[in-house]
Enzyme design. Structure first.
Site, PDB file in Angstrom:
ATOM      1  CG  ASP A 211      -0.752  -7.767  -7.695  1.00 30.00           C
ATOM      2  OD1 ASP A 211       0.381  -7.471  -8.081  1.00 30.00           O
ATOM      3  OD2 ASP A 211      -1.682  -8.067  -8.468  1.00 30.00           O
ATOM      4  CD  GLU A 290       2.290  -3.780  -8.083  1.00 31.56           C
ATOM      5  OE1 GLU A 290       2.854  -3.818  -9.178  1.00 31.56           O
ATOM      6  OE2 GLU A 290       1.109  -4.143  -7.932  1.00 31.56           O
TER       7      GLU A 290
HETATM    8  C1  BGC Z   1       2.007  -7.622 -10.608  1.00 30.92           C
HETATM    9  C2  BGC Z   1       2.102  -8.105 -12.008  1.00 30.92           C
HETATM   10  C3  BGC Z   1       0.737  -8.591 -12.418  1.00 30.92           C
HETATM   11  C4  BGC Z   1      -0.339  -7.520 -12.186  1.00 30.92           C
HETATM   12  C5  BGC Z   1      -1.695  -8.115 -12.185  1.00 30.92           C
HETATM   13  C6  BGC Z   1       1.116  -6.419 -10.843  1.00 30.92           C
HETATM   14  O1  BGC Z   1       1.362  -5.306 -10.427  1.00 30.92           O
HETATM   15  O2  BGC Z   1       3.215  -7.291 -10.019  1.00 30.92           O
HETATM   16  O3  BGC Z   1       3.066  -9.080 -12.193  1.00 30.92           O
HETATM   17  O4  BGC Z   1       0.742  -8.926 -13.768  1.00 30.92           O
HETATM   18  O5  BGC Z   1      -0.180  -6.898 -10.956  1.00 30.92           O
HETATM   19  O6  BGC Z   1      -1.867  -8.900 -11.051  1.00 30.92           O
END
Ligand code: BGC
Length: 570
Positions: A211, A290
């Site tokens: 993340d 991500e």
């Molecule tokens: C996740 C989100 C989240 C954020 C903070 C993101 O990129 O996919 O759902 O709110 O990170 O953790």
């Protein structure tokens, strides 16, 4: 470097052309009827993924958490939240997935913890200058009495990125105030996360979706940004010119290449360490970034041979439905990933963006943003969106590399744009003072049965977000065995993709002589998408094998349709 070398000791390269299905546990399947999906619910529906024909599932966070940001606020990385089950449920799920030939990826949230994590609670009591505080980003404030935040950074969810604690210091949170950012300069934090990775790898998980992978390291000077307080310069849409606190717009804020909190060179050292850890395990364990990073050349740095395996291609996800722009994104992606020996990672939907069947119904790609859609906004044309969404999916699933699907897209689910404002749960809604509706519209629990309470999501009527009546039309029960259904289109495409191993082939563009039509060959498959208003004939001598809409007279490709073609059998 060969595939074998990249895979690490004893590994495989299963991930190079894998299709992974994202399970958002609270909205997938509820086993006990409390209105929240759970791990036993996932177990009960695992065969759906086998029948669909994916290679892996990725579970969004199930860790102990106060659930301020739907589990992306982790209070204990080594345990399961009672809302979702018990630690043993993960062991059972890993075993059941592996038994079915599915890999299981879990979500890792290293940028921040929950403010209820023991580390943060300790940091608060230990006070300024303590080792406990050094796990996070605490600073003195500016101005008289330190009453102003240390800099002007805005939280991605709206409002200032700093919150003051009673002793006068401020802590950084790039998301909600309940999600304090960790200090990745701290060797203690690094060592803790190495242990967390090993804990889950030892339990048999096949990898981690990381993340906010581009956010862990900040410019150590924490300079003001934008330096002059101006609106982001690299705006992609007119609405981005709005003041930073007026809307939550992850993409626009994150795509600035000069941002001192995103895409700092220092993050790569972390992923090189993690790559060594995952390579120490058998079976091809993987890391997925991500990272909302642009351009593609910067994103490719996350998938260099000694770093991660996949990085979601958000340039593709946010691209408008225009042939020229899509082709350019595809070319640039293949070139950038190819230059580092990595594979492309295609994605159209996830739990943070408006579902692509709805997004593509609008002429303006701004609807891809986290702002969301709700009562009073222009309504999408649901039928046109589904048509384009299906065409986009077939285009994506033919591209070389790996692909990610988001639960419900195999049913053609639209965004729930009818969700009443008082049902909203995403912190974005409150943090922006109700200016951005947030991401709840893509998180509504799935419909499995058209005629059951909660459409079969759980045994009873409860669901944590209300399900719209239109869900009955999309339920799995009304799509299985119906050749024209979205579900059967996904199944057919995934089966053929697997049989022909097209994910591992090279893409060759074909000249269509028509700017509104894209066509390419990948292995034995020829793929044509018609973006134009007039029907076009499919190439002579080829046989349609999967199509996103029926072909008129058996050979005419109507507007917003993709077809996969093969040579007829001899
Ligand atoms: C996740 C989100 C989240 C954020 C903070 C993101 O990129 O996919 O759902 O709110 O990170 O953790």
């Amino acid at each position: 470097m060969s595939d074998e070398d990249r895979a690490g000791p004893g590994g495989t390269t299963w991930w190079r052309d894998a299709v992974t299905y994202q399970v958002y546990p609270r909205s997938f399947a509820d086993s006990d009827g409390n209105g929240f999906g759970d791990l036993p619910g996932v177990l009960g529906r695992l065969d759906h993924l086998v029948e669909l024909g994916v290679d892996a599932l990725w579970l969004s966070p199930f860790y102990r958490s106060p659930q301020v940001d739907a589990g992306y606020d982790v209070a204990d990385y080594l345990d399961v939240d009672p809302l979702f089950g018990r630690l043993e449920d993960i062991d059972t799920l890993v075993a059941a997935a592996h038994q079915r030939g599915l890999r299981l990826i879990i979500d890792l949230v290293p940028n921040h913890t929950s403010d209820r994590h023991a580390w943060f609670e300790e940091a608060l009591t230990a006070g300024p200058g303590s080792a406990a505080r050094d796990r996070y980003v605490f600073r003195a404030g500016r101005g008289p009495g330190g009453n102003e935040p240390p800099n002007n950074w805005q939280s991605t969810f709206g409002g200032p990125a700093w919150t003051r604690v009673p002793d006068g210091q401020w802590y950084l949170h790039m998301f909600d105030p309940h999600q304090p950012d960790l200090n990745w300069e701290s060797p203690v934090v690094r060592a803790e996360f190495a242990k967390i990775l090993e804990f889950w790898l030892d339990r048999g998980v096949d990898g981690f979706r990381v993340d906010v992978a581009h956010g862990l390291v900040k410019n150590p000077d924490l300079p003001d940004w934008p330096a002059d307080g101006a609106a982001p310069a690299k705006a992609l849409d007119p609405a981005a010119a709005a003041p930073a606190d007026a809307r939550s717009d992850m993409n626009v804020l994150w795509e600035r290449d000069d941002a001192p909190m995103w895409d700092q060179d220092g993050v790569h050292e972390i992923y090189r360490e993690w790559r060594e850890i995952v390579d120490g395990y058998q079976g091809g364990r993987i890391l997925i970034a991500e990272a909302w990073v642009s351009p593609q050349e910067r994103l490719a740095r996350y998938v260099r041979p000694d770093e991660m395996h996949h990085a979601f291609n958000f340039d593709f996800l946010t691209a408008p439905w225009l042939p020229g722009q899509l082709r350019a994104v595809i070319d640039r992606t293949l070139e950038a990933t190819g230059s580092v020996g990595a594979v492309a990672t295609w994605v159209l939907s996830n739990h943070d963006v408006v579902r692509h069947t709805t997004r593509l119904a609008y002429p303006d790609p701004v609807m891809a943003r986290a702002g969301g859609i709700g009562p009073g906004d222009p309504e999408p044309d649901v039928a046109a969106g589904l048509r384009r969404g299906r065409a986009a999916t077939l285009l994506m699933l033919a591209l070389p590399g790996a692909a990610y699907l988001y639960q419900g897209e195999e049913l053609g689910l639209p965004e729930d744009t009818w969700l009443p404002d008082d049902a909203r749960q995403d912190p974005v809604w409150e943090r922006t003072g109700h200016k951005a509706r947030g991401r709840d519209g893509c998180r509504v629990p799935l419909p499995w049965h058209a005629d059951a309470p909660s459409y079969g999501f759980g045994p009873g009527p409860d669901s944590w977000l209300p399900q719209p009546e239109i869900w009955a039309r999309y339920a799995l029960s009304v799509q299985v065995g119906i050749a024209a259904s979205t579900y059967e289109m996904y199944r057919a495409a995934l089966a053929l993709r697997r049989e022909l191993r097209t994910g591992g082939e090279a893409l060759e563009w074909l000249d269509t002589g028509d700017a509104e039509v894209l066509a390419f060959r990948v292995g034995e498959l020829t793929v044509v998408t018609n973006f134009g208003a007039s029907p076009v004939s499919i190439p002579a001598g080829l046989m349609p094998v999967v199509a996103s809409a029926s072909l008129d007279a058996g050979h005419l490709l109507d507007t917003d349709t993709t077809v996969w073609l093969r040579e007829p059998a001899a």
